[in-house]
Design an enzyme around this catalytic site. Structure first.
Site, PDB file in Angstrom:
ATOM      1  N   LYS A 162       4.921  -3.894  10.021  1.00  0.00           N
ATOM      2  CA  LYS A 162       4.322  -2.622  10.440  1.00  0.00           C
ATOM      3  C   LYS A 162       3.349  -2.128   9.383  1.00  0.00           C
ATOM      4  CE  LYS A 162       5.332   0.311   7.997  1.00  0.00           C
ATOM      5  NZ  LYS A 162       5.337   0.660   6.542  1.00  0.00           N
ATOM      6  N   ASP A 177       1.533   4.901   5.589  1.00  0.00           N
ATOM      7  CA  ASP A 177       2.252   3.614   5.508  1.00  0.00           C
ATOM      8  C   ASP A 177       3.752   3.868   5.661  1.00  0.00           C
ATOM      9  OD1 ASP A 177       2.254   0.580   4.735  1.00  0.00           O
ATOM     10  OD2 ASP A 177       3.739   1.545   3.453  1.00  0.00           O
ATOM     11  N   SER A 184       0.676 -17.791   0.606  1.00  0.00           N
ATOM     12  CA  SER A 184       0.346 -16.602  -0.171  1.00  0.00           C
ATOM     13  C   SER A 184      -0.722 -17.043  -1.157  1.00  0.00           C
ATOM     14  CB  SER A 184       1.609 -16.109  -0.899  1.00  0.00           C
ATOM     15  OG  SER A 184       1.620 -14.714  -1.019  1.00  0.00           O
ATOM     16  N   ARG A 185      -1.695 -16.156  -1.444  1.00  0.00           N
ATOM     17  CA  ARG A 185      -2.820 -16.581  -2.274  1.00  0.00           C
ATOM     18  C   ARG A 185      -2.409 -16.907  -3.700  1.00  0.00           C
ATOM     19  NH1 ARG A 185      -6.069 -11.242  -1.487  1.00  0.00           N
ATOM     20  NH2 ARG A 185      -4.082 -10.710  -2.452  1.00  0.00           N
ATOM     21  N   ILE A 215       7.951  -6.760   0.459  1.00  0.00           N
ATOM     22  CA  ILE A 215       8.835  -6.741   1.628  1.00  0.00           C
ATOM     23  C   ILE A 215       9.281  -8.157   2.009  1.00  0.00           C
ATOM     24  CG2 ILE A 215       7.104  -6.802   3.499  1.00  0.00           C
ATOM     25  CD1 ILE A 215      10.363  -4.723   3.307  1.00  0.00           C
TER      26      ILE A 215
END
Ligand code: NAP
Length: 310
Positions: free
Chosen positions: A89, A167, A35-36, A13
């Protein structure tokens, strides 16, 4: 001056919507990413939000695009540094986490936006306006999509807190809680859990509104063929159908006008709303859609289905 924004969790997303919408927004400038396992080309990138905030004191806001489990931890950190927060969300893993975040944001004087992108779909405001003053006799939600197409390999979605079919299902609930003139509550539910997973893959829900009108929801994550994201509402003044996730609307079979369409029809106004909230020093935290999901987990009958593999 555009707000200096960082993005956390550079996955589907973030790439599909947040990054292009931020790039086109006059209100925000992408200052950094965390971000990892990846970064954003041309932007300072870090493996955690803590590192990012230490290195980039100029960051004024963050968009948290990680899965719901663990998101509240990042949100707490951002709020403690006086940074405005947009939550993807569903806003967190539990209702208590959201409640805690709202209190912390208020105490710190920062904006917390628990975003529901489907509420910004082009036909949602028109549907809400049309339903005002009408009496709902019945409503039906049909939210059926193919998890292998839309969430390929997202193991987190079937882990505890991933919420499975809720989800996408919470998107439908975010629309109906926005457009229906009455509040409603869950009466019965049936949740199908694959034998090897911790979250449901299908659900049937029976709600009732404050006047006793039935609201049925059918959620399915294994639906192939034509994907369905539809809401039908029978009222004393006609029948409204909101289809394609809130993009299109008909009344008694006749197409009604909707807002602007396009690939970023939901996220462009969503970011404009975030900018307004920051400018007005306000928060927007509505847990109503998430509460219905929690209710389904609390009173829904649990049925075991076949094992699932991506
Ligand atoms: P995703 O593709 O899996 O991306 C999430 C990213 O978060 C991952 O790429 C990962 O990047 C990072 N991450 C941090 N902790 C993680 C963990 N414990 N497990 C997995 N990833 C972790 O998921 P997504 O589809 O973008 O969804 C993220 C959120 O956006 C969800 O809440 C979802 O409901 C919402 N959303 C998704 C869509 C959609 O169409 N997919 C639409 C609207 C909203 P690193 O490994 O680099 O850290």
């Amino acid at each position: 001056m555009p707000v200096k924004l960082a993005i956390v969790g550079v996955g589907k997303i973030a790439r599909d919507q947040h990054l292009p919408v931020i790039a086109a927004s006059p209100d925000f400038e992408l200052a950094a990413a965390a971000s990892r396992s990846t970064g954003v080309e041309g932007v300072k990138s870090f493996t955690s939000l803590a590192e990012l905030l230490d290195a980039c004191p100029e960051v004024e806001a963050v968009s948290l695009c990680t899965p719901p489990v663990g998101r509240a931890q990042d949100a707490r950190l951002a709020i403690s540094r006086g940074v405005h927060v947009l939550l993807e969300k569903p806003p967190a893993a539990t209702l208590s986490e959201v409640d805690d975040l709202a209190r912390r944001a208020q105490a710190a004087g920062v904006t917390l936006f628990a975003s529901w992108h489907s509420r910004f779909a082009p036909a949602v405001p028109a549907a809400k306006a049309w339903l005002q003053g009408r009496t709902v006799r019945a409503a039906r939600i049909t939210w059926k999509e193919d998890v292998r197409v839309w969430h390929p390999g997202q193991e987190w979605i079937f882990a505890p807190g991933g919420m499975g079919v809720f989800d996408p299902g919470v998107n439908a609930l975010s629309i109906v809680t926005e457009i229906l003139p009455e509040t409603f509550a869950l009466r019965r539910g049936r949740l199908v859990f694959p034998s090897n997973r911790q979250a449901p893959i299908a659900a049937e829900l029976a709600f009732e509104d404050a006047r006793g009108a039935p609201i049925a929801a059918e959620l399915d994550f294994l639906h192939t063929g034509d994907q369905r994201w539809d809401i039908e509402v029978e009222t004393d003044g006609g029948r409204l159908v909101l289809s394609k996730g809130g993009s299109e609307m008909t009344v008694d079979g006749t197409a009604a006008t909707a807002g602007a369409h396009g690939p970023h029809a939901e996220y462009a106004p969503l970011y404009a709303h975030f900018a307004r909230l920051i400018a007005e020093r306000r928060s927007d935290v509505d847990v109503a859609p998430f509460r219905h999901v929690a209710d389904a987990f609390m009173i829904g009958e649990r049925v075991e289905g076949p094992a699932f593999a991506f």
